[in-house]
Design an enzyme around this catalytic site. Sequence first.
Site, PDB file in Angstrom:
ATOM      1  N   GLU A 172       3.515   5.545   5.077  1.00 55.11           N
ATOM      2  CA  GLU A 172       2.783   5.589   6.351  1.00 55.11           C
ATOM      3  C   GLU A 172       3.015   4.326   7.174  1.00 55.11           C
ATOM      4  OE1 GLU A 172      -0.811   6.631   4.180  1.00 55.11           O
ATOM      5  OE2 GLU A 172      -1.018   8.390   5.456  1.00 55.11           O
ATOM      6  N   GLU A 180      -0.077  11.149  -2.654  1.00 56.86           N
ATOM      7  CA  GLU A 180      -1.545  11.132  -2.787  1.00 56.86           C
ATOM      8  C   GLU A 180      -2.077  12.398  -3.449  1.00 56.86           C
ATOM      9  OE1 GLU A 180       0.159  10.342  -0.040  1.00 56.86           O
ATOM     10  OE2 GLU A 180      -0.700   8.538   0.894  1.00 56.86           O
ATOM     11  N   ALA A 221      -0.840   2.211  -1.631  1.00 55.58           N
ATOM     12  CA  ALA A 221      -2.092   1.487  -1.840  1.00 55.58           C
ATOM     13  C   ALA A 221      -2.295   1.274  -3.329  1.00 55.58           C
ATOM     14  CB  ALA A 221      -3.249   2.290  -1.261  1.00 55.58           C
ATOM     15  N   GLY A 277       0.714   4.970   1.259  1.00 52.45           N
ATOM     16  CA  GLY A 277       0.455   4.056   2.376  1.00 52.45           C
ATOM     17  C   GLY A 277       1.703   3.295   2.794  1.00 52.45           C
TER      18      GLY A 277
END
Length: 294
Positions: A148, A168, A102, A145
């Site tokens: 993921e 993260e 992200a 992300g």
Amino acid sequence: MSIANAGRVLFGRTPKLTRNLAQISSLKFYSSQMPKYEFVKTEKVGENQNIAVITLDRMKGLNLLNNTVINEVNDAVFKFDKDDSVSVLILTGSEKAFAAGADVKDMQVMDYSQAVKEEFLESWTAISKTRKPLIGAVNGYALGGGCELALMCDIIYAGEKAQFAQPEITIGTMPGAGGTQRLTRNMGLSKAMEMVLTGNYMNAVEAEKAGLVSKIFPPDQLLAETIKLAEKIASHSPLIISMAKKSVHIAYETTLKQGLQFERTSFYGTFATADRKEGMTAFVEKRAPKYINE
Ligand code: HXC
């Protein structure tokens, strides 16, 4: 690597793939039926033009994710999901990155109430709901992300230089789009915990060993090999493929007893389909099956 190059890599291996090359090289782009996206490219490829390739394309291949990118991916995935001419979907990025995560600059200014009110990340896991097989072709970075997103794919093929991580923790937060859950189910507590708590990178060889990735290839062959896999899957009945996919996923969502029951019910269900009858009849008659998706 471009799809045309993917075709070139396959050239000459088998007569069938040689035919594929001709078609892959002169791709029939899907743009007439698909909206033009800003950060996503879509193409239909393969001998039968029944494989959809969705390619992330943002920030010189770094493929940072935001709501716009995710909404475009979702739109493409669900348009192909409804398109009966498409049997298998491939999600890929650039040679540098599948997706580097992200956009931290967007998240830096977000507060708790905004995240809750806007249901931040709600749409980020939507692609896991496609009924069709979704294969991730991961070259380069799959971070945060991006990792993921790869984990939402049913199968991951990776380039030898792929790097997976959930970094993260290094920026004061934690995975929010399935990382803590899917990594743990994929490779067990110890490896998942180490990744989530350290942010350490896992390379392609380690990822294959851990079961995160099915197979690894030289980066320039990854897409071609993924298309080959997709075409093999697409040679089977789309209806039965979706039933089998659902049954495998149920293994992650229920107890063993419920999962076995679901599998048995689905197996019986195949006997109500024309494609099951065709598949077995073709075997007995020693010919190739002709599936009708019913
Ligand atoms: C914002 C980013 C960024 C990111 C890179 N950039 N990653 N900006 N968010 N995630 C910016 C850099 O600041 C830099 O901007 C430019 O992109 C190029 O990056 P470089 O670092 O110069 O490139 P390189 O040396 O090739 O390294 C690539 C990299 C590294 C390994 C990907 O940039 C990196 O580690 N980025 C952070 C990756 C990360 O932590 N991802 C997880 C995010 S959290 P300038 O302006 O200097 O050119 C996340 C949470 C998701 O994903 C929540 C649930 C979905």
